[in-house]
Design a protein around this motif. Sequence first.
Motif, PDB file in Angstrom:
ATOM      1  N   PHE A  34       9.534  35.658  13.142  1.00 55.75           N
ATOM      2  CA  PHE A  34      10.446  36.115  12.089  1.00 55.75           C
ATOM      3  C   PHE A  34       9.735  37.102  11.157  1.00 55.75           C
ATOM      4  O   PHE A  34      10.283  38.145  10.798  1.00 55.75           O
ATOM      5  CB  PHE A  34      10.964  34.907  11.298  1.00 55.75           C
ATOM      6  N   ALA A  35       8.483  36.743  10.787  1.00 57.76           N
ATOM      7  CA  ALA A  35       7.720  37.630   9.891  1.00 57.76           C
ATOM      8  C   ALA A  35       7.495  38.979  10.568  1.00 57.76           C
ATOM      9  O   ALA A  35       7.630  40.035   9.936  1.00 57.76           O
ATOM     10  CB  ALA A  35       6.390  36.987   9.526  1.00 57.76           C
ATOM     11  N   LEU A  36       7.151  38.935  11.846  1.00 54.76           N
ATOM     12  CA  LEU A  36       6.925  40.175  12.601  1.00 54.76           C
ATOM     13  C   LEU A  36       8.176  41.042  12.612  1.00 54.76           C
ATOM     14  O   LEU A  36       8.113  42.254  12.365  1.00 54.76           O
ATOM     15  CB  LEU A  36       6.557  39.828  14.046  1.00 54.76           C
ATOM     16  N   PHE A  37       9.303  40.421  12.883  1.00 56.57           N
ATOM     17  CA  PHE A  37      10.563  41.163  12.955  1.00 56.57           C
ATOM     18  C   PHE A  37      10.883  41.795  11.595  1.00 56.57           C
ATOM     19  O   PHE A  37      11.211  42.982  11.505  1.00 56.57           O
ATOM     20  CB  PHE A  37      11.695  40.216  13.386  1.00 56.57           C
TER      21      PHE A  37
ATOM     22  N   GLY B 135       8.810  42.464   9.119  1.00 58.82           N
ATOM     23  CA  GLY B 135       7.834  43.518   8.823  1.00 58.82           C
ATOM     24  C   GLY B 135       8.107  44.771   9.622  1.00 58.82           C
ATOM     25  O   GLY B 135       8.049  45.889   9.097  1.00 58.82           O
ATOM     26  N   LEU B 136       8.443  44.562  10.886  1.00 60.31           N
ATOM     27  CA  LEU B 136       8.693  45.694  11.775  1.00 60.31           C
ATOM     28  C   LEU B 136       9.899  46.520  11.290  1.00 60.31           C
ATOM     29  O   LEU B 136       9.812  47.752  11.156  1.00 60.31           O
ATOM     30  CB  LEU B 136       8.966  45.132  13.177  1.00 60.31           C
ATOM     31  N   VAL B 137      10.992  45.830  10.981  1.00 61.95           N
ATOM     32  CA  VAL B 137      12.205  46.549  10.577  1.00 61.95           C
ATOM     33  C   VAL B 137      11.997  47.231   9.228  1.00 61.95           C
ATOM     34  O   VAL B 137      12.281  48.435   9.070  1.00 61.95           O
ATOM     35  CB  VAL B 137      13.415  45.572  10.516  1.00 61.95           C
ATOM     36  N   SER B 138      11.472  46.476   8.241  1.00 62.70           N
ATOM     37  CA  SER B 138      11.311  47.109   6.919  1.00 62.70           C
ATOM     38  C   SER B 138      10.283  48.233   6.980  1.00 62.70           C
ATOM     39  O   SER B 138      10.459  49.276   6.337  1.00 62.70           O
ATOM     40  CB  SER B 138      10.977  46.098   5.822  1.00 62.70           C
TER      41      SER B 138
ATOM     42  N   VAL C 118       1.023  43.743   8.099  1.00 58.91           N
ATOM     43  CA  VAL C 118       0.933  42.990   6.838  1.00 58.91           C
ATOM     44  C   VAL C 118       1.695  41.673   6.925  1.00 58.91           C
ATOM     45  O   VAL C 118       1.304  40.678   6.306  1.00 58.91           O
ATOM     46  CB  VAL C 118       1.401  43.822   5.607  1.00 58.91           C
ATOM     47  N   ALA C 119       2.773  41.655   7.729  1.00 61.09           N
ATOM     48  CA  ALA C 119       3.516  40.397   7.899  1.00 61.09           C
ATOM     49  C   ALA C 119       2.633  39.370   8.609  1.00 61.09           C
ATOM     50  O   ALA C 119       2.580  38.199   8.210  1.00 61.09           O
ATOM     51  CB  ALA C 119       4.785  40.653   8.702  1.00 61.09           C
ATOM     52  N   VAL C 120       1.928  39.819   9.634  1.00 62.92           N
ATOM     53  CA  VAL C 120       1.025  38.922  10.368  1.00 62.92           C
ATOM     54  C   VAL C 120      -0.116  38.476   9.447  1.00 62.92           C
ATOM     55  O   VAL C 120      -0.542  37.322   9.460  1.00 62.92           O
ATOM     56  CB  VAL C 120       0.469  39.629  11.628  1.00 62.92           C
ATOM     57  N   LEU C 121      -0.551  39.409   8.614  1.00 62.34           N
ATOM     58  CA  LEU C 121      -1.612  39.103   7.655  1.00 62.34           C
ATOM     59  C   LEU C 121      -1.178  37.970   6.721  1.00 62.34           C
ATOM     60  O   LEU C 121      -1.938  37.039   6.441  1.00 62.34           O
ATOM     61  CB  LEU C 121      -1.903  40.368   6.834  1.00 62.34           C
ATOM     62  N   PHE C 122       0.077  38.052   6.273  1.00 58.12           N
ATOM     63  CA  PHE C 122       0.604  37.014   5.380  1.00 58.12           C
ATOM     64  C   PHE C 122       0.605  35.663   6.089  1.00 58.12           C
ATOM     65  O   PHE C 122       0.091  34.670   5.562  1.00 58.12           O
ATOM     66  CB  PHE C 122       2.027  37.378   4.918  1.00 58.12           C
TER      67      PHE C 122
END
Lengths: 224, 538
Positions: free
Chosen positions: B122-125, B127-130, B160-164
């Motif tokens: 979910f975070a990846l998605f 981050g990817l879209v935004s 950065v989403a993965v980082l979070f």
Amino acid sequence: MSPMLSVKNLQRNYGDVVALGPISMTIKSGSAVALLGHNGSGKSTLLRIISGLLEPTDGEVTVAGFEPGSIEARQAVSYVADQPVFYDDLSVWEHLEMVARLHGATDWEQRAADLLGELGIYDRADDLPVRFSRGLRQKAALAIGLVRPFQLLLVDEPFVGLDSQGKQAFISLLGEAIEGGSTVLVATHELGFLERVERCIGLRSGDIMYDGTPIGFDPSSLLG
Amino acid sequence: MTGLEALKELRARRRQQRVAQTDWFEALYRAYLAAIVGSISAIVLAGWLGGDQVSATELVDVQARGPAVIGIVAALELAIGLRSGSRGGPLAVEPAEVRHVLLSPVDRRQALLAPAIRQLRFALFTGLVSGAIIGVVASRRLPGPRWEWAATGAVFGSCVAVLFVGAALCSSGFRLPRPLATALAIGLLGVAVGTVAAEVWSPFEAFGGLALWPLRIKALELVALGVAVVLVLVGISRLGRLALELAERRTALVGQLRFAATMRDVRTVMVLHRQLAIDESRTKPWTKWVPIRQPVARRSWRGLMRISAGRILRMLLLAGVGAVLIGLAARGNRVLVLASGLCFWLVGMELAEPLAQTIDRPDRSSLLPRVRGDLFNDLLLVPGIFGSLLGIPVALLAGGVAGGGDLQIPAALAGFATVLAGVAGGAVTLVTGAPATTEKTSAMMLPEVAGIAMVVKTARAPVVAILGCLPLILATKAGGRPAAGVALQGLASVGLILAFVAMWIQRRDRWAESWRAALNPTPASTTPTSGAKPRRTS
């Protein structure tokens, strides 16, 4: 023979507030023990620590020789909380199946049916327990706690919301568990339950005020 | 069959049941709404950035400082992740999952793997879209093909989403104590911001540099992706160390938080967020001295004296950011007044806590021999004083950031006024309470009208806070007149708005009653009024 439960200098704080201890005690296998005390005396905190849900601030606890929360301890302990928690989308029967199978129970169906029958909720087996009343939830939680194999049964305030039939059924099921060699630790306010146990531990403000037979127990000793 | 196999089978069965029960029309409608919101955000962002290509000098500046500045986002995600993990995040499994699965003799790491992967996905998605949207928007001003910007934006967003998620999983798995996680988070942010300010090398440049690959490619920056992936792998290897106490607390609160957010119930979101952060009032007040005699204001003072250090820090941080935004708005980016107003609205909500406490317990306040509106206004007296005191450093900071131009004084005045307007906006949110789902008046409206009414209701409180920037907004339109004089007029306008809000709070109940009476006129009375005895009914 090592005790089923061993507690040494156990202490639990919530911020600056000492909720429990330091306390020490041991409970031998196959015994029935009542944990008594008023609200805030530390009963639930003690049970949650033994179950592995809470971690102590200080001290040591072992269940059947293992640290609470370890796989071996989780195998040994069955915890029935005062606030039962259920999945929104599973029926009582599906809960029983899940818990029984997670604990490696094989012939769980007959056991589950018997438990539901004794507790008087056999005909509600296919209903969602999240929609049950307080008493029915309590009965469902007891069935879930008893359907799986265990060595130590922890029950927190089992009588709240139970009707007299439910209370009788629960006491009878506890008797069966003890006869089967399990150890039972029940936190309750019900003094009537004391005649069913061989030992009584009284808590007040997190400290043990009484530890002995129910005969010599004076409830007023728990008053502040 | 082992417990783990049984768990997998039972989960698969539940998933099938859920899929079978999914309302696909509802799901499509949600996707449609998300697409609309996404498009509007992209348009707003694009409008904010403008459409002109950056100049050659600006481009050099972007290439030189951009990576470090964008790297602050990575530092922020890392900081938020560390804090979230120390409070039991980022996973929010069902409460029943904690009791029945995590207390069963099943390997916890294995049991939590599926939720962790779901969270990561979910975070990846997101981050990817935004990231891709921001990339497209950036391409309007920066040279290079649009698809390249979209792609690098997506890569940066995912990173950065993965980082979070990785930071949160590590923080949770290593059981970082909350104070340590907070200190680390502040330290990392400090390094990121400090290096930008000092114009020296920042460790977060590698992350920010990824976002600028259409301008220049540095293969070394791939290390950033590696760091993010390693963090996630380490976090996943420590999944079994999740603290059940925190997980149980989090699972219960996150569900309520999502529901409150769906209902746009800002106050509840705030309270639940505090509970999630284990942010409680102080047992001992900062001072026992109470300089006020009026009982309601005394209650207000006592409440504010028990605000935790964390909340004070948050308020100061928000106020600082708000002041800087006003200063930057004075320098040219006028739209930043919106963000500044939102910051001060949040500060205002925190400052108006005594009012919120009273509104949260209507049974208590209804027993008091006071008109509700008067009581509420009295409760706002002390927050207003604190707001005025906070307004002084905010004004100085906003004026300082604005620089020495004509708009320095308007920026300072706007800083001061926006703090007070923030308190007023916060009070409007609190007094209005959570929007009711079945309001009679809404039910009678056409859907389009009800929708607009809902938007107006939701937006009015932040708008009150944003109006605090009137001294600056009016000064920018001063024409030939002296900016400081126009700003003073703006300040007076803010004063009038505050007075109107106070009057609205005081008379709101009466107005609502009159409105209801007008909508539902009572049937004509059958009681004789001539003084004759009423007839008996058999």
